[in-house]
Motif scaffolding. Sequence first.
Motif, PDB file in Angstrom:
ATOM      1  N   LEU A 235       0.803  -1.225   0.000  1.00 23.84           N
ATOM      2  CA  LEU A 235       0.000   0.000   0.000  1.00 23.84           C
ATOM      3  C   LEU A 235       0.839   1.279   0.000  1.00 23.84           C
ATOM      4  O   LEU A 235       0.559   2.190  -0.798  1.00 23.84           O
ATOM      5  N   PRO A 236       1.876   1.424   0.838  1.00 18.62           N
ATOM      6  CA  PRO A 236       2.683   2.667   0.783  1.00 18.62           C
ATOM      7  C   PRO A 236       3.306   2.905  -0.584  1.00 18.62           C
ATOM      8  O   PRO A 236       3.293   4.030  -1.086  1.00 18.62           O
ATOM      9  N   ALA A 237       3.854   1.841  -1.189  1.00 22.42           N
ATOM     10  CA  ALA A 237       4.461   1.991  -2.516  1.00 22.42           C
ATOM     11  C   ALA A 237       3.415   2.365  -3.551  1.00 22.42           C
ATOM     12  O   ALA A 237       3.668   3.185  -4.443  1.00 22.42           O
ATOM     13  N   ALA A 238       2.222   1.769  -3.438  1.00 24.85           N
ATOM     14  CA  ALA A 238       1.151   2.076  -4.384  1.00 24.85           C
ATOM     15  C   ALA A 238       0.704   3.538  -4.242  1.00 24.85           C
ATOM     16  O   ALA A 238       0.449   4.221  -5.240  1.00 24.85           O
ATOM     17  N   ILE A 239       0.640   4.024  -3.019  1.00 29.19           N
ATOM     18  CA  ILE A 239       0.226   5.411  -2.776  1.00 29.19           C
ATOM     19  C   ILE A 239       1.268   6.378  -3.337  1.00 29.19           C
ATOM     20  O   ILE A 239       0.930   7.364  -4.008  1.00 29.19           O
ATOM     21  N   VAL A 240       2.549   6.106  -3.071  1.00 28.30           N
ATOM     22  CA  VAL A 240       3.618   6.973  -3.564  1.00 28.30           C
ATOM     23  C   VAL A 240       3.636   6.981  -5.092  1.00 28.30           C
ATOM     24  O   VAL A 240       3.782   8.039  -5.729  1.00 28.30           O
ATOM     25  N   THR A 241       3.479   5.805  -5.698  1.00 25.32           N
ATOM     26  CA  THR A 241       3.445   5.709  -7.163  1.00 25.32           C
ATOM     27  C   THR A 241       2.270   6.505  -7.729  1.00 25.32           C
ATOM     28  O   THR A 241       2.409   7.222  -8.730  1.00 25.32           O
ATOM     29  N   PHE A 242       1.117   6.394  -7.091  1.00 25.70           N
ATOM     30  CA  PHE A 242      -0.070   7.120  -7.562  1.00 25.70           C
ATOM     31  C   PHE A 242       0.145   8.629  -7.468  1.00 25.70           C
ATOM     32  O   PHE A 242      -0.180   9.372  -8.408  1.00 25.70           O
TER      33      PHE A 242
END
Length: 284
Positions: free
Chosen positions: A3-10
Amino acid sequence: MLLPAAIVTFIFAYVPMSGLIMAFQDFKPYDGISGSKFVGLEHFRFMFEYPDSKQVIWNTLIISGLKIVFGLIVPFTFAILLNEVRKMLFKRVVQTLVYLPHFISWVILGAILTDMLGNKGIVNQTLSALGMSNVFWLGDGDWFRFTVVVSDIWQNFGFNTIVFLAALSGVNPSLYEAAEVDGATRWKQTLHITIPSMIPIGVVVGTLSLGNILNGGFDQIFNLYNSLVYDKGDIIDTFVYRTAILNGQYSFGTAVGFFKSIIGLIMIVFSYRVAYKFAGYRIF
């Protein structure tokens, strides 16, 4: 965990894509995106009607194409040669030495190459000592392209070599043993076992590289080129930097970036289809 990586990527990769609307506007920072005038495809039309645009695009394709082709052939060949080395200490030392330039910034490499390849640099001094004439490496368009391609390969082929060596590490040793029992020479083993085992990863590397066909390497060109080689060495990114970014034409710069992204996407889809048809390899 994802989730953190997905949020940063988004946040950093997808939210900024809303700024692509600037490519269709006469963007003014004080008006913002919502207040800037909509001009449609005006910037795209200007990009192709500008007198130097065709030459800049052609330069980019030539330089990028040469980098992609030789950037694939050189590490592919070097990995095969390094794989034949039996002294592990020597093999690791060589692998480390060719890998190190990948971490050196082009700001530093550009200064080193400018000093080495100048009229009084060590390269031309060596040529003079051998009775040959000096070469205007960074002032002649054709030699500039040669210098750019060779220096880029020198910096990056060590990294790509590791990718191919990783593929070779997964080859079953029993294949070589069986081939040796059948009387196959080292050349035959390389031709029928080593090279076919490297082709799938070669297809992946080549496929991903085609997505950057319009990226000639801004940091490298910017630190090496000058007004004498604009006709042969000016690429899309440096052209946009000089004509658009320095003059505050953000919409034009966005339009060029949007155009490059579309071409890159088309090339990736095309190369993926070719790889699947001729090599039977699927990424997804």
